[in-house]
Design a protein around this motif. Structure first.
Motif, mmCIF file in Angstrom:
data_model
loop_
_atom_site.group_PDB
_atom_site.id
_atom_site.type_symbol
_atom_site.label_atom_id
_atom_site.label_comp_id
_atom_site.label_asym_id
_atom_site.label_seq_id
_atom_site.Cartn_x
_atom_site.Cartn_y
_atom_site.Cartn_z
ATOM 1 N N ASP A 131 0.765 2.942 0.219
ATOM 2 C CA ASP A 131 -0.178 2.773 0.031
ATOM 3 C C ASP A 131 -0.059 1.966 1.177
ATOM 4 O OD1 ASP A 131 -3.001 2.203 1.474
ATOM 5 O OD2 ASP A 131 -3.665 2.385 -0.696
ATOM 6 N N PRO A 132 0.274 1.537 2.443
ATOM 7 C CA PRO A 132 0.907 0.613 2.978
ATOM 8 C C PRO A 132 -0.702 -0.335 4.161
ATOM 9 C CG PRO A 132 2.033 2.893 4.578
ATOM 10 C CD PRO A 132 1.093 3.252 3.394
ATOM 11 N N SER A 133 -1.191 -0.348 3.159
ATOM 12 C CA SER A 133 -2.019 -1.711 3.676
ATOM 13 C C SER A 133 -2.226 -2.981 3.853
ATOM 14 C CB SER A 133 -3.356 -1.590 2.648
ATOM 15 O OG SER A 133 -2.571 -2.502 1.723
ATOM 16 N N PRO A 134 -3.218 -3.243 5.199
ATOM 17 C CA PRO A 134 -2.109 -4.496 5.792
ATOM 18 C C PRO A 134 -2.271 -5.529 4.762
ATOM 19 C CG PRO A 134 -4.456 -2.975 7.164
ATOM 20 C CD PRO A 134 -4.006 -2.405 6.037
ATOM 21 N N GLN A 135 -3.261 -5.203 3.955
ATOM 22 C CA GLN A 135 -3.245 -6.814 2.884
ATOM 23 C C GLN A 135 -1.331 -6.218 2.089
ATOM 24 O OE1 GLN A 135 -4.905 -9.024 1.400
ATOM 25 N NE2 GLN A 135 -4.028 -9.109 -0.759
ATOM 26 N N VAL A 136 -1.401 -5.131 1.751
ATOM 27 C CA VAL A 136 0.113 -4.283 0.874
ATOM 28 C C VAL A 136 1.074 -5.338 2.092
ATOM 29 C CG1 VAL A 136 1.698 -2.862 0.616
ATOM 30 C CG2 VAL A 136 -0.684 -3.015 -0.465
ATOM 31 N N LEU A 137 1.325 -4.631 2.830
ATOM 32 C CA LEU A 137 2.620 -5.347 4.094
ATOM 33 C C LEU A 137 2.472 -6.758 4.953
ATOM 34 C CD1 LEU A 137 2.558 -1.606 6.446
ATOM 35 C CD2 LEU A 137 3.737 -2.476 4.899
ATOM 36 N N GLY A 138 0.790 -7.685 4.743
ATOM 37 C CA GLY A 138 1.154 -8.833 4.862
ATOM 38 C C GLY A 138 1.342 -9.898 4.398
ATOM 39 N N LEU A 144 6.539 -10.398 -2.836
ATOM 40 C CA LEU A 144 7.590 -9.743 -4.066
ATOM 41 C C LEU A 144 8.599 -9.771 -3.406
ATOM 42 C CD1 LEU A 144 5.209 -6.975 -4.752
ATOM 43 C CD2 LEU A 144 5.899 -8.524 -6.494
ATOM 44 N N ALA A 145 8.854 -9.584 -2.431
ATOM 45 C CA ALA A 145 10.061 -10.169 -1.754
ATOM 46 C C ALA A 145 10.932 -11.244 -2.577
ATOM 47 C CB ALA A 145 10.462 -9.533 -0.322
ATOM 48 N N ARG A 146 10.208 -11.799 -2.140
ATOM 49 C CA ARG A 146 10.284 -13.413 -2.314
ATOM 50 C C ARG A 146 10.706 -13.872 -3.529
ATOM 51 N NH1 ARG A 146 7.020 -15.323 2.815
ATOM 52 N NH2 ARG A 146 7.678 -13.736 3.848
ATOM 53 N N ASP A 147 10.009 -12.461 -4.659
ATOM 54 C CA ASP A 147 9.888 -13.011 -5.819
ATOM 55 C C ASP A 147 11.106 -12.069 -6.625
ATOM 56 O OD1 ASP A 147 8.016 -15.341 -5.948
ATOM 57 O OD2 ASP A 147 6.347 -13.402 -6.348
ATOM 58 N N LYS A 177 12.143 -8.115 8.797
ATOM 59 C CA LYS A 177 11.819 -9.755 7.770
ATOM 60 C C LYS A 177 11.992 -9.982 6.775
ATOM 61 C CE LYS A 177 7.373 -9.987 11.203
ATOM 62 N NZ LYS A 177 6.564 -9.008 10.638
ATOM 63 N N GLU A 178 11.653 -8.996 5.944
ATOM 64 C CA GLU A 178 12.098 -10.024 4.443
ATOM 65 C C GLU A 178 13.749 -9.404 4.076
ATOM 66 O OE1 GLU A 178 9.828 -11.898 3.073
ATOM 67 O OE2 GLU A 178 8.567 -11.433 4.383
ATOM 68 N N LYS A 179 14.389 -9.557 4.984
ATOM 69 C CA LYS A 179 15.744 -8.615 4.219
ATOM 70 C C LYS A 179 15.773 -7.774 2.952
ATOM 71 C CE LYS A 179 17.765 -12.877 6.505
ATOM 72 N NZ LYS A 179 16.836 -13.484 7.143
ATOM 73 N N THR A 180 15.138 -6.977 2.940
ATOM 74 C CA THR A 180 14.790 -6.275 1.529
ATOM 75 C C THR A 180 15.694 -4.461 2.555
ATOM 76 O OG1 THR A 180 12.590 -5.390 2.187
ATOM 77 C CG2 THR A 180 13.197 -6.870 0.424
ATOM 78 N N ARG A 463 16.216 -10.187 -8.341
ATOM 79 C CA ARG A 463 17.731 -9.674 -7.935
ATOM 80 C C ARG A 463 17.602 -10.370 -6.708
ATOM 81 N NH1 ARG A 463 16.563 -4.981 -5.944
ATOM 82 N NH2 ARG A 463 14.198 -4.443 -7.193
ATOM 83 N N GLY A 464 18.725 -11.099 -6.473
ATOM 84 C CA GLY A 464 19.248 -10.681 -4.397
ATOM 85 C C GLY A 464 18.685 -9.955 -3.985
#
Ligand code: DUC
Ligand code: ZN
Ligand code: ZN
Length: 468
Positions: A131-138, A144-147, A177-180, A463-464
């Motif tokens: 569910d890629p809502s604006p809240q999830v994507l933004g 979470l990626a940074r975590d 953007k997040e390099k994931t 993880r990195g």
């Protein structure tokens, strides 16, 4: 030299880059010495005639995911990681699956609750974005990626999971953007629905028709589309569970053009065929082999082997997705027998992944020991940001080791396995070469059908970024 906790003597150490006859020293749960070592250790383990490999990293397993009304997965975190340990693995990467409308953060917290104190081996979560809502994507996904949640899977099919092309592109943009790293389930939703409806109208509802409803063309088309979208956004992606030549041809095409696409295959695509889904006589036994993408034919198995041998495939995972065959909540639940459409898609395999590839690949001399380690441990660790802590035998790496007897011959039997399913689709396959001990951070956790440590020694690993 300081006294070590443990030394393995007389073994053969195998890594992705070579095989060496030397001793291996361990202190504080990490590899601390490699070479000709004196016997200055608390414990000496004799590994004569045995191989010492980095523990298996299974980068694609499903554990305790909601799977639709009346359907329950056969494994919780305890049984799945127990089964994984018995199969020579020291790390698994299951999915935290977002349900429609659910906050991603809440989803991740739920999976942590399920996993807490229930891990025999180390574990880290990929996310599934449904569910890629604006809240999830933004907000949620970047946070979470940074975590340390640095990979996520998206689906191009399934009513509850499918993303349309625009949504895929938007998710890809966040990944950039997040390099994931994005893992893609590449099968085309509309074509599958069209074919399924036609088959049902013709009364073709046995499990065998699951394969007919998802032919290779459907996988090839979606694979090409996913690659094209990734090229537009300019990100690397992983095409997971590649089943045959058609999808593989798209991956080869992309790799030749310099497009960054990684690929994964699984034991079912070298051991099973569509005929297995016929069961005994087009009966429900065939449901034991229902997974997606489905097993193909012998030609496809050959193509998959070529990709394993020539380096096209980067990783070899189980896609462990366990259900029970004889259970109201499994493949045999009420309704499931009315059409293949209701059979849960997935088979167990976390315990048999390594023995199958070792036997069919290394023992049958199709691939080297080094390539085996690369596909099953080093590359998955690199791909998903766990290397060099995991996936290698280097000074400073976690002492996650699997001891192999390359000459042990035994047959895969459900009665010997530890997963929660009540069958294995790999029943009866003779295997030469078995993992006989599993060591997690310097502690022996499994040997000869015995679990030597409790189910809370495994840790959650943050993880990195991918280094593949
Ligand atoms: N995809 C998976 O990755 N696993 C099981 C079923 C599916 O569709
Ligand atoms: Zn999938
Ligand atoms: Zn899967």
């Amino acid at each position: 030299m300081e006294k070590l906790d443990l030394i393995f003597k007389n073994g053969k150490i195998v890594t992705e880059s070579g095989v060496e006859n030397c001793d291996l020293g361990i202190s504080d749960g990490q590899i601390s010495a490699i070479g000709d070592l004196s016997d200055n250790a608390e414990v000496i383990e004799d590994a004569t005639d045995l191989l010492i490999l980095p523990g298996g990293v299974d980068a694609h397993v499903h554990i305790d995911q909601p799977s639709g009304p009346d359907v329950e997965m056969a494994d919780n975190f305890q049984s799945a990681t127990m089964s994984a340990a018995a199969g020579g693995n020291t790390t698994v990467l299951p999915f935290a699956m977002q349900e429609k409308g659910q906050s991603l953060r809440e989803c991740v917290e739920n999976y942590h609750k399920k996993a807490k104190d229930n891990l025999y081996i180390d574990t880290s979560f990929h996310l599934i974005i449904s569910d890629p809502s604006p809240q999830v994507l933004g907000q949620e996904l970047p946070a979470l990626a940074r975590d340390g949640y640095t990979s996520f899977k998206v689906f191009m099919t399934y009513d509850d999971l499918v993303l349309n092309d625009e949504e895929l592109l938007k998710v890809f943009e966040v990944a950039k953007k997040e390099k994931t790293l994005v893992m893609v389930h590449a099968e085309g939703y509309d074509a599958i629905r069209y074919l399924t409806k036609k088959l049902e109208e013709e009364g073709k509802v046995a499990p065998y028709f699951h394969g007919i409803s998802r032919p290779q063309i459907v996988e090839r088309e979606a694979t090409h589309r996913a690659i094209s979208h990734a090229q537009i956004v300019d990100i690397p992606i992983v095409i997971v569970h590649v089943s045959g030549n058609e999808a593989l041809s798209q991956i080869k095409w992309a790799k030749e053009k310099g497009i960054r696409v990684f690929s994964e295959t699984c034991p079912q695509y070298i051991c099973l065929t569509e005929d297995d889904m016929k069961g005994l006589n087009m009966d429900f036994e065939g449901a034991k082999y229902v997974c997606s993408p489905p097993p193909r034919d012998l030609e496809s198995q050959k193509a998959i082997w070529e990709g394993i041998i020539d380096g096209t495939f980067d990783i070899f995972s189980s896609d462990h997705c366990p259900f029970k065959f004889k259970d109201k909540k499994g493949k045999d639940r009420p309704g499931a027998r009315t059409s293949f459409k209701w059979v849960p898609n997935g088979i167990p395999g976390v315990e048999t992944r390594l023995p199958i590839l070792f036997s069919e690949g290394v023992s049958k001399k199709r691939i080297s020991l080094e390539r085996f380690v690369e596909l099953t441990s080093t590359n998955p660790a690199k791909m998903y940001g766990l290397h060099p802590q995991k996936g290698s035998i280097k000074i400073g790496s976690d002492a996650d080791l699997t001891i192999w007897d390359p000459n042990k011959i035994d047959t895969i039997r459900q009665s010997d396995l530890h997963h929660g399913s009540d069958y294995t689709p790999f029943e009866g396959i003779e295997v030469r070469g078995w993992p006989i001990q599993t060591w997690l951070r310097g502690q022996k956790i499994y040997e000869k059908n015995k679990f030597l440590k409790q189910n809370n020694l495994g840790q959650y690993i943050s993880r990195g970024f991918s280094s593949l």
